[in-house]
Structures are given as C-alpha cells and as structure tokens.
Design an enzyme around this catalytic site. Structure first.
Site, PDB file in Angstrom:
ATOM      1  N   GLU A 163     -74.004  46.470 -34.401  1.00  0.00           N
ATOM      2  CA  GLU A 163     -73.745  46.118 -33.005  1.00  0.00           C
ATOM      3  C   GLU A 163     -75.009  46.267 -32.150  1.00  0.00           C
ATOM      4  O   GLU A 163     -75.277  45.446 -31.276  1.00  0.00           O
ATOM      5  CB  GLU A 163     -72.613  46.973 -32.425  1.00  0.00           C
ATOM      6  CG  GLU A 163     -71.218  46.531 -32.862  1.00  0.00           C
ATOM      7  CD  GLU A 163     -70.747  45.223 -32.202  1.00  0.00           C
ATOM      8  OE1 GLU A 163     -71.388  44.768 -31.240  1.00  0.00           O
ATOM      9  OE2 GLU A 163     -69.747  44.667 -32.671  1.00  0.00           O
ATOM     10  N   GLU A 166     -77.228  43.333 -32.986  1.00  0.00           N
ATOM     11  CA  GLU A 166     -76.724  42.079 -32.435  1.00  0.00           C
ATOM     12  C   GLU A 166     -76.915  42.007 -30.925  1.00  0.00           C
ATOM     13  O   GLU A 166     -77.314  40.986 -30.379  1.00  0.00           O
ATOM     14  CB  GLU A 166     -75.217  41.923 -32.736  1.00  0.00           C
ATOM     15  CG  GLU A 166     -74.912  41.510 -34.159  1.00  0.00           C
ATOM     16  CD  GLU A 166     -73.408  41.427 -34.448  1.00  0.00           C
ATOM     17  OE1 GLU A 166     -73.061  41.265 -35.623  1.00  0.00           O
ATOM     18  OE2 GLU A 166     -72.600  41.558 -33.501  1.00  0.00           O
ATOM     19  N   GLU A 167     -76.605  43.106 -30.235  1.00  0.00           N
ATOM     20  CA  GLU A 167     -76.617  43.061 -28.766  1.00  0.00           C
ATOM     21  C   GLU A 167     -78.024  43.187 -28.183  1.00  0.00           C
ATOM     22  O   GLU A 167     -78.285  42.664 -27.101  1.00  0.00           O
ATOM     23  CB  GLU A 167     -75.716  44.164 -28.193  1.00  0.00           C
ATOM     24  CG  GLU A 167     -74.248  43.935 -28.514  1.00  0.00           C
ATOM     25  CD  GLU A 167     -73.301  44.771 -27.657  1.00  0.00           C
ATOM     26  OE1 GLU A 167     -73.777  45.653 -26.909  1.00  0.00           O
ATOM     27  OE2 GLU A 167     -72.082  44.539 -27.743  1.00  0.00           O
TER      28      GLU A 167
END
Lengths: 286, 286
Positions: A163, A166-167
């Site tokens: 995460e 990705e972010e």
C-alpha cells in the site's frame, strides 16, 4: 414374485440408469459440485434431487455447489432443493446443503475485512502522509497515514509494504505492528481489524498514485500531529505517540516470525523483544 | 413541432408513468434496492432496466440489490442486467452494479475469518485443555487449548471468554493477546487470523460442552507440553513457552484499550506495559 417386489425391482432398474451430478469428495465427509457447463434447469433440478438421495444413502454430510455467475438461472433450482447461500465472490455463488440430522458443522463465512495503516518516518523525523481523492477525508486538506485493505491471501506485513508503495512510490521494510483496532458493522454486518504498522523507508522520492491519491509528502511530525483532526481524535493522537516512542526504542509491538507446518508457511506476530530468548534454532527469523 | 421532438415528448410522457424499483440512497453516491415482496421476474427485469437508466442520468454510482433467498428466481434477471455478486449470507445474496465509467470503488467482500486459542492457567500451574469430538484432532487423545471462531460483530477478547465458557464452563477474564498467526487459503480462498489469548480463570469446576467437546480438564503444564503432538509442532511449543513467560511477568503482549469515536466504541489492542505513560485521562482503560 409379489406386486410390491416387482415394483421395487422396476424402481431399482430405473435408478440404475439415472444420471448424477458430477462431484468430488471433500475432506469432511461431504461433496462439492462444480457446475462447469451449461445445463437445462429442469435436468439440473432432477439430477440434483437424485444425487442428494444417493449421497444421503451414502452418509454424506455437507453438499456444496459452486455455481458460476453465468449459470445464475440454476440458483432458484438449488434453493428449491433446500440449499442455502454460503458465500459469494463477483463471479460465483457457493451454496450448501447439510444432509444429516446431526448439528451442522459447516464453517462460517468470512466475517472480517483486514486493513492496514502505515507509520513511516524518515531520518529527518518526517512522517509519510497522503491526501486521498475519495472517502471521508477527501477535500478537507487532511494529511493522513497511508491506509488500505489487505487482500485475500496476502500477509499483513506485505500489504503494508504494498500500500505504501502504491500510494507514495516509497519502498519500505516492515518493522512491526504497533497496535490494532477492531470495529464492527462498518460494512454491512461485517467487522474490520485495522493493523497500525511501523515501516522503515528504503527510498525517499515520492511518486503519488494518480487514481486514489491527491498528494503525498514527507511532513514534519510536529506539523502532522498539530492538525486539528488529529488533535480531536484521541486514538490517532495516542497511536502517534506510541509510534514516536517506538522510534526511541521504548515500545515493543509485534514483529514477524516465519513458521512452517506440514501444510503451509505462516507468519506469527509476536513481541520478539520479550521472547527472543525462547526461540530455538528451529524457528526461522525472517 | 418536428417529428423528432414529438417523439421525444411522447417518450418523456411514457417515462413519466414508468415504475421504478424502491431504493434508498447510501452514503457513497449509490443506491440500495431491498426486495421485500414477491415480484414477477419479467416486471423486475423491466423495472430494473428503467431504474438503472434513471440512476445513470442522476449520476449515481454503485447500485446494490439485497435479494432474500426466497426470491432467488430474480437472481438471473439481475445478472442479465449486468450485476455481479458481492457477498452472500445463508438467507440473502447481495449483488452490485457500478454505473460510472470511473474506476469501481466498491469495497471488497470480507476476506478473513478470525479465530481464537485460549491459554488459561490456574494457580496450580495447570492449563485448561479439551479433547474435541470433531476436526483433525478428534479420536487421537490429544489435549489441546480451547479454540473457536470469532463471530461477526464480536470482539476478539469477548470471543475468547465465550468459547472457554461454552467448551469448559469456566469463567475467565481477558488478560492479553500473546501473539497471532495468519494463514491463507485455509477455507476456499479466504484467510484466517488466529489470536492466542491469555485469560485468567475466575471459576474452576469444569462442565464440558456435550455437542463439541469429548472431555475437558485442568492438566499439569509439564504433561501438556510433553504430548508428542506439541513436541512436534514448533509453533505451539514456542507459544506455550511464551505463555509461561507471561505468567512470570516477563512477556508483554497486547491488552485492550477501549476508545470511542463519534460513531462507535472500539477496542484497541496494544502493548500497555510500554505505553501506559503515554495515556492521558481521556483514554478509557477497561
């Protein structure tokens, strides 16, 4: 030969020609029907009834039907035969029927979603934060920790790393779980567990995700905690203090221990500071 | 008036008389259809199509249909209209359709089951153990810790107390989570998290559960750990050592902190030994 035995004989011969649904046995005394080809719904209903009779005679317990969405026209026939829904994913519905008169030992459906919040701090005492495009914080100028859902089959520690990448584009290494929170009925009747993970950054140039993230940056910790939303939320305020305490080496959360059993590898999360002396050479430390 | 505008006028008047499915708006720009009365499947298909057209014009996003099992004959019509399955419980199926051309932000289905294992030790250094009637340990003479599934909407700490009470009749108080283990694909594609909980017994007379438990007893810890199955399972062997270390005050797991937000109360699990000094009077300690 009496009339009744003739009838029985006839019935047996008829039964001998009936076609049953294809099924495989499971490990719990039950069978799993996989419908993989189109069927006429009348034929399906008839074969299901005959199959259930046979499995009842054989002492089978749970009967599962995995029904792809494209054969949704067969759902009503299965329900008519007494099947209940067990779970569903976008492209299939799993139905189940318990044959015996003994209590049903069919395992419950999944009950929880798991999510992570990532606390990533660099050497300048800056915390990695994002502004989200969607959700209840969007458009409010709030800088928050990266968060996200743990996928089916994914380890919590891997989900946190994924995460953050990705972010924000930042590479990290999992350190430990600082704490977790459980909440209920946050999503229909389901529950949620949020794991707050501390990660160590391994890269520093931010590239924020276009689809979900408005902006991402490294933010001085004092500016992060000074935000009104954090001041008003006692839990996040407290968890930030816990994270800072961890950075000073004054807090132990749960870190990972990789163990393997006969069937699979799995992660155990444990206070390794307090239990390191109990580990033997048999235990793997990733 | 031109022919085309007359047609439009006619169409508008016709649209004015169409009947839409009853739905309520959700908090994310979508609508939820609750089918609560029997409907003809042709009428349903037609109304669904008209409703989707209207909601598309209105800029609605996710459209949910909660369909009780007794109306399973409508599933095929919803699938025909482009709906996918989202999740199912024994008596209903939830279908969903994403209207916009933007990426689908529909939340994922529940992905995990949560279970507990209970480590309960009395003042005689005896551990509370059971023999199960079903499952992979049944009939093997193995004495194991009480275990069970956390129900939807149930706190992990409450589930541990409930399972111990159900299986053995013993009243307990939650102490802390010693560790947890994650496993994948243990149940179709779903994952599982097992929390190992330490509990303090508050009663001592065992009454074992008739339906699931063959026998229950207090067992000397040395006899418990000497069992071959425990000797062969490095994880359970290690976790037992962790539990014994906890009894000596030499291990800190995660204990509970009750917090409340605007919407609900929730439990946070945290190493309270290491974070007690960070708590302010605002935080509730149960």
């Amino acid at each position: 030969m009496s009339a009744s035995s003739a009838l029985l004989d006839e019935e047996v011969r008829y039964k001998g020609t009936i076609e049953l649904l294809k099924a495989v046995e499971d490990q719990h005394g039950g069978v799993i029907i996989n419908i993989e080809e189109p069927m006429d719904s009348y034929d399906f209903a008839s074969m299901l009834q005959d199959s259930l009779s046979q499995w009842r005679t054989q002492g089978k317990k749970g009967v599962w039907i995995k029904l792809p969405r494209k054969y949704s026209y067969l759902v009503a026939s299965a329900v008519e035969a007494g099947f209940k829904y067990h779970h569903a994913e976008p492209d299939y519905l799993m139905l189940v029927y318990w044959i015996p008169n003994t209590p049903n030992t069919i395992p419950a459906n999944a009950s929880h979603r798991i999510s992570i919040g990532a606390f990533v701090v660099n050497n300048n005492k800056e915390v990695l934060v994002v502004q989200e495009k969607n959700g209840r914080f969007s458009g409010k100028g709030i800088w928050k920790l990266p968060t996200g859902a743990v996928d089916e089959g994914e380890d919590v520690c891997d989900a946190a790393i994924r995460e953050v990448k990705e972010e924000t584009g930042i590479d990290t290494e999992f350190v430990e779980i600082l704490a977790f929170r459980e909440r209920h009925k946050c999503f229909f009747q389901k529950s949620e567990i949020l794991f707050i993970c501390m990660l160590q950054p391994r890269s520093f140039n931010i590239q924020s995700q276009v689809s979900e993230i408005e902006d991402a940056k490294w933010m001085a910790i004092e500016d992060y905690v000074a935000q009104p939303f954090l001041q008003q939320n006692e839990l996040f305020d407290f968890l930030t203090k816990v994270g800072l305490s961890k950075l000073k080496g004054k807090y132990s959360g749960f870190s990972t221990l990789l163990t393997s059993t006969s069937s699979c590898k799995s992660h155990v999360y444990i206070n390794k500071n307090d239990s390191a002396h109990l580990l033997t050479s048999k235990h793997h430390q990733p």
